[in-house]
Motif scaffolding. Structure first.
Motif, PDB file in Angstrom:
ATOM      1  N   ASP A 114       0.814  -1.225   0.000  1.00  0.00           N
ATOM      2  CA  ASP A 114       0.000   0.000   0.000  1.00  0.00           C
ATOM      3  C   ASP A 114       0.844   1.270   0.000  1.00  0.00           C
ATOM      4  OD1 ASP A 114      -2.285  -1.533   0.051  1.00  0.00           O
ATOM      5  OD2 ASP A 114      -2.454  -1.503   2.258  1.00  0.00           O
ATOM      6  N   HIS A 115       1.985   1.234   0.688  1.00  0.00           N
ATOM      7  CA  HIS A 115       2.765   2.467   0.849  1.00  0.00           C
ATOM      8  C   HIS A 115       4.112   2.409   0.140  1.00  0.00           C
ATOM      9  CE1 HIS A 115      -0.382   3.256   3.620  1.00  0.00           C
ATOM     10  NE2 HIS A 115       0.063   2.460   4.572  1.00  0.00           N
ATOM     11  N   GLY A 116       4.414   1.288  -0.498  1.00  0.00           N
ATOM     12  CA  GLY A 116       5.675   1.201  -1.241  1.00  0.00           C
ATOM     13  C   GLY A 116       6.903   1.189  -0.353  1.00  0.00           C
ATOM     14  N   VAL A 117       6.804   0.520   0.799  1.00  0.00           N
ATOM     15  CA  VAL A 117       7.966   0.447   1.701  1.00  0.00           C
ATOM     16  C   VAL A 117       9.178  -0.087   0.931  1.00  0.00           C
ATOM     17  CG1 VAL A 117       8.921  -0.891   3.627  1.00  0.00           C
ATOM     18  CG2 VAL A 117       6.693   0.246   3.853  1.00  0.00           C
ATOM     19  N   THR A 118      10.302   0.605   1.094  1.00  0.00           N
ATOM     20  CA  THR A 118      11.537   0.200   0.414  1.00  0.00           C
ATOM     21  C   THR A 118      12.565  -0.381   1.371  1.00  0.00           C
ATOM     22  OG1 THR A 118      12.425   2.432   0.673  1.00  0.00           O
ATOM     23  CG2 THR A 118      11.284   1.944  -1.403  1.00  0.00           C
ATOM     24  N   HIS A 119      12.488  -0.010   2.650  1.00  0.00           N
ATOM     25  CA  HIS A 119      13.524  -0.416   3.608  1.00  0.00           C
ATOM     26  C   HIS A 119      12.914  -0.694   4.987  1.00  0.00           C
ATOM     27  CE1 HIS A 119      15.904   1.780   0.603  1.00  0.00           C
ATOM     28  NE2 HIS A 119      16.982   1.192   1.065  1.00  0.00           N
ATOM     29  N   PHE A 120      13.391  -1.710   5.654  1.00  0.00           N
ATOM     30  CA  PHE A 120      13.137  -1.833   7.084  1.00  0.00           C
ATOM     31  C   PHE A 120      14.218  -2.663   7.743  1.00  0.00           C
ATOM     32  CE2 PHE A 120      10.628  -5.391   5.339  1.00  0.00           C
ATOM     33  CZ  PHE A 120      11.041  -6.449   6.129  1.00  0.00           C
ATOM     34  N   GLY A 121      14.335  -2.502   9.033  1.00  0.00           N
ATOM     35  CA  GLY A 121      15.252  -3.305   9.816  1.00  0.00           C
ATOM     36  C   GLY A 121      14.450  -4.204  10.740  1.00  0.00           C
ATOM     37  N   GLY A 122      15.032  -5.338  11.096  1.00  0.00           N
ATOM     38  CA  GLY A 122      14.327  -6.220  12.013  1.00  0.00           C
ATOM     39  C   GLY A 122      15.174  -7.423  12.374  1.00  0.00           C
ATOM     40  N   ALA A 123      14.824  -8.059  13.475  1.00  0.00           N
ATOM     41  CA  ALA A 123      15.506  -9.274  13.902  1.00  0.00           C
ATOM     42  C   ALA A 123      15.117 -10.416  12.960  1.00  0.00           C
ATOM     43  CB  ALA A 123      15.112  -9.597  15.336  1.00  0.00           C
ATOM     44  N   PRO A 124      15.898 -11.502  12.962  1.00  0.00           N
ATOM     45  CA  PRO A 124      15.573 -12.632  12.085  1.00  0.00           C
ATOM     46  C   PRO A 124      14.152 -13.169  12.287  1.00  0.00           C
ATOM     47  CG  PRO A 124      17.790 -12.893  12.915  1.00  0.00           C
ATOM     48  CD  PRO A 124      17.217 -11.693  13.613  1.00  0.00           C
TER      49      PRO A 124
END
Lengths: 541, 541
Positions: free
Chosen positions: B270-280
């Protein structure tokens, strides 16, 4: 909490406070990107390990030659590998890099060597006679000369001075660099072009150059491993700091001694060049290249251009060839570009002509600048109406320390807590800045101010015009009137009457050139048009 | 030349020296990117002009409430808009941002509020009972409580405290921010997770956070206008500084209160997310999502992951789904990630399993760090043989000022001029670092050291294993033996004997788990596995 923390063992130490310097980028790249190609020139390929080892040796050799912290070392070189290496090695021995324009006259070079006090000068072998003339004119002790022959360009050593490679061989790889004691320490000394009077010596610090290298990738849409063609001379704001930036990204610098369409296309096709900076005349070279010089490529090349608005026809043509052009703006005093015309996708569907008009704007402040404003004489921002003129002033960490041995000029430049560019501009409602003129290039005709840039921008929309410059011509009736000097595109034709009629279709009558002179325009080595020469020519018409 | 320049009017002034602070990014974005979307949450869309105006009001309201330079303001919030706004507004009134983990017990929250001395606490309405318990346990004056209801998540105001919007309404847009007097001034106070003893208060300065925001886009292949999904909690190293970074790029932050596969897929589609960080475990969520939760998208999403090596099968699966995963590593003390596993195209053609092995490495130092090394007890680098273990130590501008009111711990952390991570690692011949273990997680069996991470990495290659943790189990004969706790993939099956046999095919016999326990692993709010709980469980087996 501040007082608590200060009493709490939370001061600066080696673990948590390191002086910002572009040297860090190369120190990291030699380790992290050891086997990647750092530099290409002709048949020369240097990996980061090799590049850094050569830089070690040069820095060590300079140290052995008695160059120490704060000493000045000059270079008078085109964009050959030695110039890139010197950009790192001279600071890596603690010295200050003084890149000198290769096209200056001996008298000005002598002035700069005297004023800057270079201990060593690293020069192109082709320039030996020029430097000898300059040295003969110096009033202080001459620098030790190291000369750089260039087999790639068939430039042999003169045999009169120690060569660069012999000198470098005195040093050792693994030499421990002399890191700046403070990020405010001097990094480079760059003389202004000095169109009026003697050039001034602009002093850069490590902090400013480091921050330039961190901010540039953002505006230039640059990701890891770019291939950067060095067209902007390193003697011009240290090539906008791009050589210092490239190791940050593990990228490759492609050196460029002679700027021709064939050299540019070859570098793109053979080495995959992704980015370069250059004056609008470089764009012209690309657009007007003969078929034999052109090479196909299938990526978009990002181009920063500065110095003058590119012609609308040039922009339209070059974008179809696979180049994306962004206008930037800055001065020697700001380490290169500090504004950028950030493109908005909302403008994609505008007619070509309107897109070119926007693309020619200087835009908004770079990410690392804390203020780029257009102000009136009261230092208050002018209205954002696209009409009211003011001076562009800047504030931020990419503003010089000051002018060497010239506290009066430094104080004047920083009057009111801002750096004064001397450029006149308007600010549009969206905040984008557009230069109207250098203060000294304004034409005053019958009491009205005419922006030479405005007249030039209008003429640049004419399809036959490749390049133009408008200057004041003395006039008995009006005081001054505009005169236009025009370079036509290859194969294109136009008469003076046609050009004047075209101007009338776009400008108020009093702003239109009264005279049009065709022919090649005189330019500086960095591609800027030498308006002072044109003013002399116009006065003699 | 230095002495000359110092006597030469070339000191620091407002035109050429500005304190580095992430506040600068928002100050620029509100002007340059005024109409671009800064923040999305549910139905909420804020442009940069709106976002900055709200931040002005909050900063002003805090000032009116008596919060001044150096005071601490706490937040106990999930990643809702108020948390992003507070990240800017609290420093913009000169105060220090203290983000507190929402999943802590009341006793620990009371300890942090007492120790940090927050004047105001901005809390999620759902946490009112928790905070009331915590406040009752405090030994110093309680902070003023402001509560944030969240209609998007059906969380109403408790009615017990002033609401965030009412409080903010006291302030005015256009409030003049309180800029840091010095870039070394305190910006944030982040408590460690405190798995042993009381948490320590890590102090960040403006300079370090600014430089993190400048370095991250480079390693994350980030160009202008990214869309960043906030999965990493802002109470965890301030979300790795990504919220402060986003305005630098004119990007959009998408808030994420509850981390579910559907929320992630929806944000991308919906928002075109390009990047995120997160744990495995976040990667696991994506890979194991039910069909109903999945949404198609046609770009590559760049993911930073940290905390543990992702399973080979997870990596293989997620990359086919359109995600590119980069392993990073850092600590609360380093503002988040300071190493990155930079990918080399030379590895593209390796078998999936080998690629996963490389992808699980912590890699090389970030661009802004001046040193990330693996050293022995003598502080000399260990050989780069992939075998010799040492401690990871760091040096650079993204290392904390120190621990609040704890000069002994600060001095110990900075012993020898490096920050000591407490993590044990090897360094491969190419310079890439691989964590072997936390010093305290090493298993000592029959006098041999066993790296729990090495055993876990081996088990993670088993196709049925989704997540695992290996800890020491007391043993009469060997002192300690490895015990493995395993979460299986949805629908997958495996017996303890199979897992042990698989381990034997990859590891020396003494390193193989003697016991395998299946079930969900206990995790911290940031997705880290709580090994201390597993050790207790293993001891009781």
């Amino acid at each position: 909490m501040e007082n608590v923390t200060k009493a709490d063992g939370m001061g600066k130490g080696p673990a948590n406070h390191v002086a910002l310097t572009p040297l860090s980028h190369l120190a990291r790249a030699r380790d992290v990107f050891a086997d990647r190609v750092a530099l290409i020139y002709g048949e020369i390929r240097l990996t980061y390990a090799e590049y850094a080892a050569r830089i070690d040796r040069l820095a060590h050799a300079l140290t052995l030659a008695g160059v120490g912290r704060g000493d000045v070392v000059a270079t008078i070189l085109p964009n050959v590998p030695a110039q890139s290496e010197a950009a790192f090695a001279i600071p890596a021995c603690g010295a200050v890099l003084n890149t000198i324009n290769t096209r200056l006259d001996p008298d000005t070079i002598a002035y700069i060597l005297d004023h800057g006090g270079a201990r060593v000068a690293i020069i192109d072998s082709q320039l030996v006679p020029l430097i000898q003339q300059a040295v003969a004119m110096m009033t202080t002790p001459a620098p030790r000369i190291i000369e750089v022959p260039d087999p790639t360009a068939d430039v042999p050593a003169s045999g009169m001075f120690e060569t660069y490679d012999d000198f470098m061989a005195r040093g050792q790889a693994g030499f421990d660099w002399v890191w700046p004691a403070d990020e405010w320490d001097d990094l480079a000394l760059n003389y202004t072009s000095g169109t009026t009077g003697r050039p001034k010596g602009v002093v850069y610090h490590h902090r400013g150059a480091y921050l330039m290298t961190m901010g540039t990738p953002i505006s230039w849409r640059m990701t890891l491993f770019p291939v950067v063609l060095q067209i902007v001379p390193l003697f011009h704001c240290n090539g906008w700091c791009h050589t210092w930036m490239t190791p940050l990204l593990g990228g490759t610098v492609v050196c460029c001694r002679d700027i021709t369409a064939a050299a540019i296309y070859d570098a793109i096709a053979d080495h995959g060049v992704t980015h370069f900076g250059g004056a609008p005349i470089v764009l012209n070279l690309i657009v007007t290249a003969k078929d034999a010089a052109r090479r196909p490529f299938d990526h978009t090349v990002e181009v920063f251009t500065a110095g003058a608005p590119p012609a609308a026809a040039t922009l339209a043509a070059i974008e179809k060839l696979g180049f994306n052009v962004t206008q930037v703006y800055g001065l020697t005093e700001t380490y290169g570009h500090v504004t950028e015309c950030i493109w908005s996708d909302a403008w994609n569907d505008l007619p070509e002509d309107e897109r070119a008009t926007i693309k020619a704007r200087q835009g908004v402040g770079f990410a690392i600048m804390d203020g780029v404003a257009v102000v009136g004489p009261d230092m208050q921002p002018v209205p954002r109406d696209g009409q009211t003129q003011g001076e562009i002033v800047m504030r931020g960490n990419a503003v010089m320390k000051g002018y060497l041995k010239n506290p009066e000029a430094t104080a004047a430049a920083f009057d009111g807590g801002w750096f004064h560019s001397g450029d006149l501009a308007v600010q549009h409602p969206d905040g984008y800045i557009q230069i109207v003129d250098r203060a000294k290039d304004i034409i005053i005709s019958g009491g009205e101010n005419i922006s030479s840039v405005e007249v030039e921008s209008a003429l640049m929309h004419h399809p036959a015009v490749s390049l133009c410059a408008v200057v004041a011509k003395p006039d008995d009736t009006w005081g001054e009137v505009p005169a236009a000097f025009v370079e036509l595109r290859d194969g294109a034709e136009a008469t003076a009457q046609e050009i004047i009629a075209f101007a009338r279709s776009r400008l108020a009558g009093f702003k239109c050139p009264k005279q049009v002179i065709f022919g090649e325009l005189p330019k500086t080595s960095t591609g800027k048009i030498q308006k002072f020469a044109l003013r002399q020519q116009a006065a003699a018409l």
